[in-house]
Motif scaffolding. Structure first.
Motif, PDB file in Angstrom:
ATOM      1  N   PRO A 117       0.837  -1.203   0.000  1.00 49.17           N
ATOM      2  CA  PRO A 117       0.000   0.000   0.000  1.00 49.17           C
ATOM      3  C   PRO A 117       0.873   1.253   0.000  1.00 49.17           C
ATOM      4  O   PRO A 117       1.864   1.316   0.730  1.00 49.17           O
ATOM      5  CB  PRO A 117      -0.783  -0.092   1.310  1.00 49.17           C
ATOM      6  CG  PRO A 117      -0.551  -1.452   1.845  1.00 49.17           C
ATOM      7  CD  PRO A 117       0.647  -2.023   1.192  1.00 49.17           C
ATOM      8  N   SER A 119       0.337   3.887   1.308  1.00 50.17           N
ATOM      9  CA  SER A 119       0.311   4.579   2.601  1.00 50.17           C
ATOM     10  C   SER A 119       1.473   4.168   3.509  1.00 50.17           C
ATOM     11  O   SER A 119       1.863   4.935   4.375  1.00 50.17           O
ATOM     12  CB  SER A 119      -1.027   4.333   3.299  1.00 50.17           C
ATOM     13  OG  SER A 119      -1.239   2.971   3.512  1.00 50.17           O
ATOM     14  N   LEU A 120       2.034   2.975   3.321  1.00 51.21           N
ATOM     15  CA  LEU A 120       3.165   2.571   4.170  1.00 51.21           C
ATOM     16  C   LEU A 120       4.342   3.516   3.971  1.00 51.21           C
ATOM     17  O   LEU A 120       4.973   3.979   4.915  1.00 51.21           O
ATOM     18  CB  LEU A 120       3.612   1.147   3.844  1.00 51.21           C
ATOM     19  CG  LEU A 120       2.720  -0.002   4.295  1.00 51.21           C
ATOM     20  CD1 LEU A 120       3.406  -1.327   4.024  1.00 51.21           C
ATOM     21  CD2 LEU A 120       2.387   0.122   5.763  1.00 51.21           C
ATOM     22  N   ALA A 123       3.391   6.966   5.231  1.00 49.31           N
ATOM     23  CA  ALA A 123       3.383   7.029   6.694  1.00 49.31           C
ATOM     24  C   ALA A 123       4.806   7.212   7.206  1.00 49.31           C
ATOM     25  O   ALA A 123       5.068   8.025   8.086  1.00 49.31           O
ATOM     26  CB  ALA A 123       2.759   5.763   7.275  1.00 49.31           C
ATOM     27  N   THR A 126       5.889  10.784   6.600  1.00 45.38           N
ATOM     28  CA  THR A 126       5.273  11.762   7.498  1.00 45.38           C
ATOM     29  C   THR A 126       5.783  11.577   8.925  1.00 45.38           C
ATOM     30  O   THR A 126       5.670  12.479   9.737  1.00 45.38           O
ATOM     31  CB  THR A 126       3.732  11.672   7.503  1.00 45.38           C
ATOM     32  OG1 THR A 126       3.357  10.341   7.841  1.00 45.38           O
ATOM     33  CG2 THR A 126       3.146  12.041   6.160  1.00 45.38           C
ATOM     34  N   LEU A 127       6.335  10.402   9.235  1.00 44.14           N
ATOM     35  CA  LEU A 127       6.932  10.221  10.559  1.00 44.14           C
ATOM     36  C   LEU A 127       8.378  10.698  10.566  1.00 44.14           C
ATOM     37  O   LEU A 127       9.132  10.419  11.497  1.00 44.14           O
ATOM     38  CB  LEU A 127       6.839   8.753  10.992  1.00 44.14           C
ATOM     39  CG  LEU A 127       5.423   8.249  11.271  1.00 44.14           C
ATOM     40  CD1 LEU A 127       5.405   6.744  11.467  1.00 44.14           C
ATOM     41  CD2 LEU A 127       4.822   8.946  12.479  1.00 44.14           C
ATOM     42  N   VAL A 138      11.139  -0.226   6.137  1.00 42.95           N
ATOM     43  CA  VAL A 138       9.700  -0.431   5.911  1.00 42.95           C
ATOM     44  C   VAL A 138       9.449  -1.250   4.643  1.00 42.95           C
ATOM     45  O   VAL A 138       8.748  -2.246   4.671  1.00 42.95           O
ATOM     46  CB  VAL A 138       8.950   0.916   5.828  1.00 42.95           C
ATOM     47  CG1 VAL A 138       7.495   0.700   5.478  1.00 42.95           C
ATOM     48  CG2 VAL A 138       9.073   1.661   7.151  1.00 42.95           C
ATOM     49  N   ASN A 142       8.960  -5.829   4.154  1.00 42.38           N
ATOM     50  CA  ASN A 142       7.595  -6.226   3.825  1.00 42.38           C
ATOM     51  C   ASN A 142       7.460  -6.869   2.451  1.00 42.38           C
ATOM     52  O   ASN A 142       6.353  -7.205   2.034  1.00 42.38           O
ATOM     53  CB  ASN A 142       6.655  -5.030   3.963  1.00 42.38           C
ATOM     54  CG  ASN A 142       6.399  -4.689   5.410  1.00 42.38           C
ATOM     55  OD1 ASN A 142       6.074  -5.559   6.214  1.00 42.38           O
ATOM     56  ND2 ASN A 142       6.585  -3.441   5.771  1.00 42.38           N
TER      57      ASN A 142
ATOM     58  N   LEU B  88       0.492  12.013  10.259  1.00 41.45           N
ATOM     59  CA  LEU B  88      -0.735  11.773   9.515  1.00 41.45           C
ATOM     60  C   LEU B  88      -1.246  10.388   9.881  1.00 41.45           C
ATOM     61  O   LEU B  88      -0.525   9.408   9.760  1.00 41.45           O
ATOM     62  CB  LEU B  88      -0.462  11.868   8.011  1.00 41.45           C
ATOM     63  CG  LEU B  88      -1.585  11.486   7.050  1.00 41.45           C
ATOM     64  CD1 LEU B  88      -2.863  12.269   7.349  1.00 41.45           C
ATOM     65  CD2 LEU B  88      -1.180  11.743   5.617  1.00 41.45           C
ATOM     66  N   PHE B  90      -3.503   7.575   8.786  1.00 36.21           N
ATOM     67  CA  PHE B  90      -4.148   7.193   7.535  1.00 36.21           C
ATOM     68  C   PHE B  90      -5.445   6.448   7.788  1.00 36.21           C
ATOM     69  O   PHE B  90      -5.626   5.813   8.815  1.00 36.21           O
ATOM     70  CB  PHE B  90      -3.207   6.307   6.714  1.00 36.21           C
ATOM     71  CG  PHE B  90      -2.033   7.049   6.158  1.00 36.21           C
ATOM     72  CD1 PHE B  90      -2.006   7.457   4.842  1.00 36.21           C
ATOM     73  CD2 PHE B  90      -0.942   7.355   6.958  1.00 36.21           C
ATOM     74  CE1 PHE B  90      -0.933   8.150   4.326  1.00 36.21           C
ATOM     75  CE2 PHE B  90       0.139   8.042   6.453  1.00 36.21           C
ATOM     76  CZ  PHE B  90       0.139   8.440   5.140  1.00 36.21           C
ATOM     77  N   ASP B  92      -6.397   3.785   6.337  1.00 31.96           N
ATOM     78  CA  ASP B  92      -6.139   2.342   6.476  1.00 31.96           C
ATOM     79  C   ASP B  92      -5.094   2.074   7.563  1.00 31.96           C
ATOM     80  O   ASP B  92      -4.536   0.997   7.634  1.00 31.96           O
ATOM     81  CB  ASP B  92      -5.719   1.733   5.130  1.00 31.96           C
ATOM     82  CG  ASP B  92      -4.380   2.272   4.649  1.00 31.96           C
ATOM     83  OD1 ASP B  92      -3.820   3.189   5.291  1.00 31.96           O
ATOM     84  OD2 ASP B  92      -3.860   1.776   3.629  1.00 31.96           O
ATOM     85  N   ALA B  94      -2.100   2.263   7.972  1.00 27.38           N
ATOM     86  CA  ALA B  94      -0.727   2.167   7.477  1.00 27.38           C
ATOM     87  C   ALA B  94       0.258   1.738   8.561  1.00 27.38           C
ATOM     88  O   ALA B  94       1.363   2.257   8.659  1.00 27.38           O
ATOM     89  CB  ALA B  94      -0.280   3.490   6.855  1.00 27.38           C
ATOM     90  N   LEU B  95      -0.141   0.769   9.383  1.00 26.73           N
ATOM     91  CA  LEU B  95       0.812   0.218  10.352  1.00 26.73           C
ATOM     92  C   LEU B  95       1.802  -0.652   9.604  1.00 26.73           C
ATOM     93  O   LEU B  95       1.447  -1.296   8.617  1.00 26.73           O
ATOM     94  CB  LEU B  95       0.069  -0.601  11.401  1.00 26.73           C
ATOM     95  CG  LEU B  95      -0.956   0.182  12.218  1.00 26.73           C
ATOM     96  CD1 LEU B  95      -1.731  -0.747  13.135  1.00 26.73           C
ATOM     97  CD2 LEU B  95      -0.275   1.269  13.030  1.00 26.73           C
ATOM     98  N   PHE B  96       3.054  -0.661  10.069  1.00 26.89           N
ATOM     99  CA  PHE B  96       4.068  -1.444   9.370  1.00 26.89           C
ATOM    100  C   PHE B  96       3.940  -2.919   9.761  1.00 26.89           C
ATOM    101  O   PHE B  96       4.184  -3.266  10.917  1.00 26.89           O
ATOM    102  CB  PHE B  96       5.457  -0.901   9.699  1.00 26.89           C
ATOM    103  CG  PHE B  96       5.591   0.571   9.408  1.00 26.89           C
ATOM    104  CD1 PHE B  96       5.235   1.077   8.165  1.00 26.89           C
ATOM    105  CD2 PHE B  96       6.037   1.449  10.370  1.00 26.89           C
ATOM    106  CE1 PHE B  96       5.327   2.431   7.891  1.00 26.89           C
ATOM    107  CE2 PHE B  96       6.138   2.815  10.103  1.00 26.89           C
ATOM    108  CZ  PHE B  96       5.784   3.298   8.860  1.00 26.89           C
ATOM    109  N   PRO B  97       3.578  -3.790   8.812  1.00 28.03           N
ATOM    110  CA  PRO B  97       3.284  -5.182   9.163  1.00 28.03           C
ATOM    111  C   PRO B  97       4.501  -5.939   9.696  1.00 28.03           C
ATOM    112  O   PRO B  97       4.353  -6.935  10.391  1.00 28.03           O
ATOM    113  CB  PRO B  97       2.836  -5.814   7.837  1.00 28.03           C
ATOM    114  CG  PRO B  97       2.592  -4.684   6.904  1.00 28.03           C
ATOM    115  CD  PRO B  97       3.418  -3.535   7.385  1.00 28.03           C
ATOM    116  N   ARG B 149       1.107   5.851  17.558  1.00 29.91           N
ATOM    117  CA  ARG B 149       2.287   6.061  16.714  1.00 29.91           C
ATOM    118  C   ARG B 149       2.341   7.510  16.220  1.00 29.91           C
ATOM    119  O   ARG B 149       3.401   8.130  16.215  1.00 29.91           O
ATOM    120  CB  ARG B 149       2.258   5.104  15.520  1.00 29.91           C
ATOM    121  CG  ARG B 149       3.515   5.181  14.675  1.00 29.91           C
ATOM    122  CD  ARG B 149       3.468   4.236  13.508  1.00 29.91           C
ATOM    123  NE  ARG B 149       2.494   4.675  12.501  1.00 29.91           N
ATOM    124  CZ  ARG B 149       2.303   4.041  11.359  1.00 29.91           C
ATOM    125  NH1 ARG B 149       2.976   2.948  11.078  1.00 29.91           N
ATOM    126  NH2 ARG B 149       1.404   4.494  10.495  1.00 29.91           N
TER     127      ARG B 149
END
Lengths: 226, 295
Positions: A117, A119-120, A123, A126-127, A138, A142, B88, B90, B92, B94-97, B149
């Motif tokens: 995704p 968004s990963l 994210a 943005t962090l 990240v 994955n 931000l 999200f 969904d 957007a947690l890192f799996p 987070r």
């Protein structure tokens, strides 16, 4: 005879390992670039990378020989500056093999990155994390199944290399003679027993590698489900 | 604190399901505020949020956060998301799996500080899940991890993209309270995209209504959504779920808050501009509740 058998297998292994190693170094940044680039000529670059999958190895081999030739610009320059000849050497075969196996490394990695995704990545940005940190902490962790697939496919494909090695490297024992060429050579000489030994080893190695890929991917699939 | 006022004046052409649309927004947000962006989907709420995050570049305009310029089309300034000190959350999550709950929170910290991680885990009731991977969590738990987070980064600006849209009504109520508490506790300026009226009323101190890319109304939620001419004693907002005819009157069923059902009697002329799905306000003057369409 047995020393030659071992030597041929050693060259086969050396070629496959070196090709895979070089392609990991090239393939990861290249797949990353390809996955997120917005350049207009992306379809053209994707097509170029995939060419080895559709072209006969002899076509690529022919062009490699033309490039290597001391009578042409690049080959002449290599010979003059570095005193290096690439045609009919292990190094020449290695370069051709890297180019020929490029799609097997890049495509699984590219698909893996595209399937994450968006968004990963966002994210992580943005962090406050850089593109480099995001890539290594990240994105890469994955797409492990894609990395394993890419490495195993590249390795298996390099072991089975035939046409391009024959074109660029010929059949020089101790330098460019790999197992797949040895099989052809032994059959021509009616040495079916020797051909059988090579063939069986190639068959088993490829089977084991592919079985590993599929079982690893199945394991990851069931993790996703949890 | 006036230092932290966010100044936004941007234009961005967007391709939506209904063709091209111009997002034109000019507003300021004062610090410590919880501002809601409210509107139909496709109105440009999420795009505005992503522009503030630096993930989308506007066509032209100016964005300033206090003294620092985040975007200036004339001077060709575009500060990347990494340098904006925002978080931000999200839609969904957007947690890192690949990381555990704990590692997800640690990853967001500018400097490693385990006591803050522990505090956040306790605050959101996540302590027992710290070693779990996100994929094994429920929707509500994931939402909490995402919020923890986002806060771990210690952002100057917290952006929430429909933070509760994936949850059921009951879980929403609980988490709305948690978001409100976290916001008060940290005093961070926050911007929340929402199309849930209850959420806006419960959480936001200010609201911007976006329609087709422009701000149509803004102000306090109660001012924006209610008609000033109404002097109701009791005001409840909700959505029309059903309209039934019974003899000469109609029974209008309104769902409000955490799935509370209300049945209100309405006459034919009351229903002229009401249909199922409309946002309505049920208010009472003296005794009998009267129903009226919200602006």
């Amino acid at each position: 005879m047995d020393a030659q058998f071992a030597q041929t297998l050693w060259i086969t292994l050396k070629l496959a390992v070196s090709t895979t190693f070089i392609l990991i170094l090239i393939g990861l940044p290249f797949a990353y670039w390809l996955a997120y680039t917005k350049v207009r000529i992306k379809p053209f670059i994707e097509a170029l990378v995939s060419m080895p999958m559709v072209l006969p190895p002899s076509v690529i081999g022919y062009y490699m020989l033309v490039i290597y030739s001391p009578r042409n610009g690049f080959g002449e320059w290599l010979g003059r500056i570095f005193d290096v000849r690439l045609a009919f050497t292990f190094e020449g075969v290695l370069i051709a093999s890297v180019i020929f196996s490029l799609p097997f490394m890049v495509q699984p990695l590219h698909n893996g990155l595209r399937s994450l995704p968006e968004s990963l990545r966002e994210a992580s940005y943005t962090l406050g994390k850089s593109k480099m940190v995001t890539f290594f902490r990240v994105l890469l962790p994955n797409i492990k199944p894609s990395i394993i697939t890419a490495v195993a496919l590249t390795f298996a494909h390099s072991i089975g290399e035939f046409g391009i090695v024959l074109m660029v490297g010929g059949n020089m024992p101790g330098e460019t003679r790999v197992a797949s060429i040895a099989i052809y050579d032994e059959v021509q000489a009616l040495n079916f027993e020797a051909a059988n030994r090579y063939a069986l080893i190639l068959f088993l190695v490829s089977l084991i590698l592919l079985t590993t890929i599929y079982s690893v991917n199945k394991k990851y699939d069931s993790w996703e489900m949890m | 604190m006036g230092n932290d006022v966010i100044y936004i004046d941007i234009e961005k052409q967007m391709l939506t399901a209904n063709g091209l649309m111009n997002l034109v927004v000019q507003t300021t947000i004062s610090s410590g505020e919880m501002l809601a962006l409210f509107g139909q989907s496709g109105a440009g709420k999420t795009t505005l949020l992503r522009i503030l995050a630096g993930l989308v570049t506007p066509d032209k305009g100016l964005i300033k956060f206090g003294q620092s310029v985040w975007f200036d089309s004339e001077k060709r300034i575009h500060v990347p998301p990494q340098n904006r000190n925002i978080s931000l959350m999200f839609q969904d999550y957007a947690l890192f799996p690949n990381m555990t709950v704990e590692q997800n929170i640690q990853f967001a910290q500018p400097e490693k500080n385990n006591s803050i991680v522990n505090e956040l885990l306790t605050l959101f009731g996540l302590s027992e899940f710290r070693k779990r991977k996100p994929n094994s969590l429920s929707g509500g738990q994931k939402q909490r991890v995402a919020l923890a987070r986002a806060l771990a980064r210690k952002p100057q600006l917290l952006l929430l993209d429909e933070p509760l849209s994936a949850l059921d009504a009951e879980m929403r109520m609980v988490l709305q309270d948690e978001i409100a508490r976290a916001h008060q506790l940290l005093g961070v300026t926050a911007l929340m995209v929402s199309h849930d009226l209850n959420e806006v009323f419960r959480l936001a101190s200010q609201v911007l209504c976006l329609e087709n890319g422009t701000i149509v109304r803004s102000g306090k939620p109660e001012d924006v959504f209610s008609d000033n001419s109404i002097s109701g004693k009791v005001q409840i907002t909700g959505q029309i779920a059903r309209i039934e005819k019974q003899d000469t009157v109609y029974i209008v069923t309104v769902i409000s808050g955490g799935n509370q059902l209300m049945k209100v009697i309405a006459f034919e002329n009351d229903l002229e501009n009401l249909k199922i799905g409309d946002r309505v306000m049920v208010f009472s003057k003296a005794f009998n509740p009267i129903i009226s369409k919200m602006r």
